[in-house]
Scaffold this motif. Structure first.
Motif, short mmCIF file in Angstrom:
data_model
loop_
_atom_site.label_atom_id
_atom_site.label_comp_id
_atom_site.label_asym_id
_atom_site.label_seq_id
_atom_site.Cartn_x
_atom_site.Cartn_y
_atom_site.Cartn_z
N SER A 87 0.84 -1.24 -0.09
CA SER A 87 0.16 -0.07 0.06
C SER A 87 0.93 1.31 0.09
N SER A 124 -13.14 6.53 2.29
CA SER A 124 -13.07 7.11 1.00
C SER A 124 -14.44 7.49 0.45
N TYR A 132 -10.54 9.54 -4.11
CA TYR A 132 -10.50 8.41 -5.21
C TYR A 132 -9.02 7.84 -4.69
N TYR A 133 -8.15 8.62 -4.50
CA TYR A 133 -7.07 7.86 -4.44
C TYR A 133 -6.62 7.14 -2.89
N LEU A 176 1.86 6.46 -6.96
CA LEU A 176 0.95 7.81 -7.32
C LEU A 176 1.55 9.11 -7.15
N HIS A 226 -9.23 5.63 -1.92
CA HIS A 226 -10.00 4.42 -2.20
C HIS A 226 -8.85 3.24 -2.78
N HIS A 227 -8.02 3.94 -3.80
CA HIS A 227 -7.09 3.16 -4.65
C HIS A 227 -6.05 2.61 -3.64
#
Ligand SMILES: [Fe+2]
Ligand SMILES: [Fe+2]
Ligand SMILES: [Fe+2]
Length: 439
Positions: free
Chosen positions: A16, A320, A300-301, A23, A303-304
């Motif tokens: 993770s 998220s 969103y990120y 990212l 969540h990712h």
């Protein structure tokens, strides 16, 4: 409290972090993968035990994590020259706060120490772990790899550059080991492979290292510090959301395990903000359209990044979905009221309540009356859940007390680490540039 069955494996947690790092900066992510691969091969060749190999590889996988918080020119890896010991020290401070990574901290702290014909074995009476010197070599070799060129053509040149630093930058036995392993083409092809992290993960057996419930709470706190400490304006935001969402969940009748998960979700809800440049987070003016869209993407990120850890499925959903609204106009999923779980609705209330009670670049912290009036207005607009806002209002003093205490502790930690951020503006000791023709 989490049940003893609630555990994850160390590789998932590291993965993770790796996803988050990639990212933020694909260049750092790839650099970490390549340094980890080289460190793994070196440690294996030097006859380290299996446990030590795992430790060394993990340290290499995370060695520049401190630079993520420095947040400038990450793609050029400039911190490797300009803030050499600052990013190393920051990484050590962050990792030292998470028990399973604590033993990596001294290794990472010294990952830019020169060997200097033995003088580098100690720095100001503090022993430098030999593993730091090993990672130093792995790091420099990884920096030298030009990912745009044919690695096999450059192999000879890269080996010569490392070899020339025997005894000066690097320990002689590490250079000897490197010359052995780097003689083979497969070593370089593995390094240059797009799937170098997968190559690596197939090589060593660490999936059985489990991390228990307490350590997972620590891990959530560790990630929150990574994102919050990038800016003094956000330094204690996630701890405030964590404390207030857990307190509100308890009052709302969530069971003890869910309350602990809510605490973790609070720590993690803004982890996706790692992708947002600090300049946007700190802007004291109206954000333009582009900046607003960058900020909006953070949920969103979150969540990712959290999706990598299967055990965090519930936490991920609560964390998220914290910008979803009951009227369906929220983001990033645009969920309708029935699709937003009670936990996520509660997290949204805790997030906004915390934000309203903090100083922002464009306004001071609101009073109790002002903040509850904003929350009630948002209930009327069908953004927030009425029941949770009422519960917060009825128990404001108690929840506010938990939030303030958590944020006070977080502030203390920030002020210990903060001088390191200030140091980045002083030109640090530069690492000799192995890329220069005379190196
Ligand atoms: Fe570094
Ligand atoms: Fe590095
Ligand atoms: Fe937030």
């Amino acid at each position: 409290m989490l049940s003893q069955d609630f555990r994850s494996s160390l590789p998932q947690l590291v993965k993770s972090i790796s996803v988050a790092t990639k990212l933020i900066s694909p260049a750092i992510g790839r650099h970490h993968d390549q340094a980890a691969y080289i460190a793994f091969r070196l440690a294996e060749h030097l006859g380290y035990s299996e446990d030590e190999i795992i430790k060394i590889t993990l340290a290499a996988f995370l060695h520049d994590i401190g630079a993520v918080s420095l947040g400038e020119n990450l793609d050029q890896l400039r911190f490797e020259k300009d803030y050499v010991h600052v990013h190393a020290e920051l990484g050590a401070q962050f990792l030292g706060a998470f028990t399973p990574f604590r033993s990596l901290a001294p290794i990472i702290k010294h990952h830019h120490r020169r060997w200097n014909h033995g003088e580098g074995a100690c720095i100001m009476d503090e022993p430098v772990p030999p593993e730091s010197h090993l990672i130093h070599l792995a790091d420099r070799a990884a920096v030298l790899i030009n990912n745009q060129t044919n690695i096999l053509i450059h192999k000879k040149n890269l080996r010569e550059r490392i070899s020339r630093q025997k005894g000066t930058l690097f320990r002689p036995e590490h250079v000897a080991a490197f010359m052995d392993i780097s003689a083979k083409d497969y070593f370089w092809l593995d390094c240059a492979s797009n799937g170098v992290d997968e190559v690596l993960q197939g090589l060593f057996k660490w999936e059985t290292i489990l991390v228990g419930a307490e350590a997972l709470i620590d891990f959530s706190r560790f990630l929150s510090r990574l994102v919050d400490f990038r800016s003094p304006l956000n330094a204690n935001h996630s701890s405030g959301v964590a404390a207030s969402s857990a307190a509100l969940a308890r009052l709302a009748g969530f069971n003890p395990e869910e309350c602990t998960m809510m605490l973790m979700g609070g720590y993690l809800h803004d982890i996706g903000k790692l992708v947002v440049p600090v300049g946007i987070l700190e802007k004291d003016d109206v954000l333009d359209k582009n900046e607003r869209s960058i900020i909006k993407a953070h949920a969103y990120y979150t969540h990712h990044i959290l999706a990598v850890i299967p055990e965090f499925r519930q936490i991920n959903q609560w964390a998220s979905h914290h910008h979803e609204r009951l009227d369906g106009k929220g983001y990033p999923f645009g969920l309708k009221e029935k699709e937003i779980s009670p936990g996520a609705q509660l997290m949204a209330v805790a997030d906004i309540y915390t934000a309203l009670n903090e100083d922002r670049p464009y306004r001071k912290a609101m009073s109790r009356q002002q903040s509850t009036s904003v929350l009630n207005q948002m209930v009327k607009e069908r953004a927030l859940n009425r029941e949770y806002v009422e519960l917060l209002e009825q128990n404001f003093d108690e929840i506010d007390c938990f939030r303030c205490e958590a944020q006070r502790i977080s502030n203390q930690e920030y002020h210990i680490i903060n001088p390191l951020f200030a140091k980045k503006y002083q030109r640090g000791v530069k690492t000799p540039d192995l890329c220069s023709p005379d190196a």
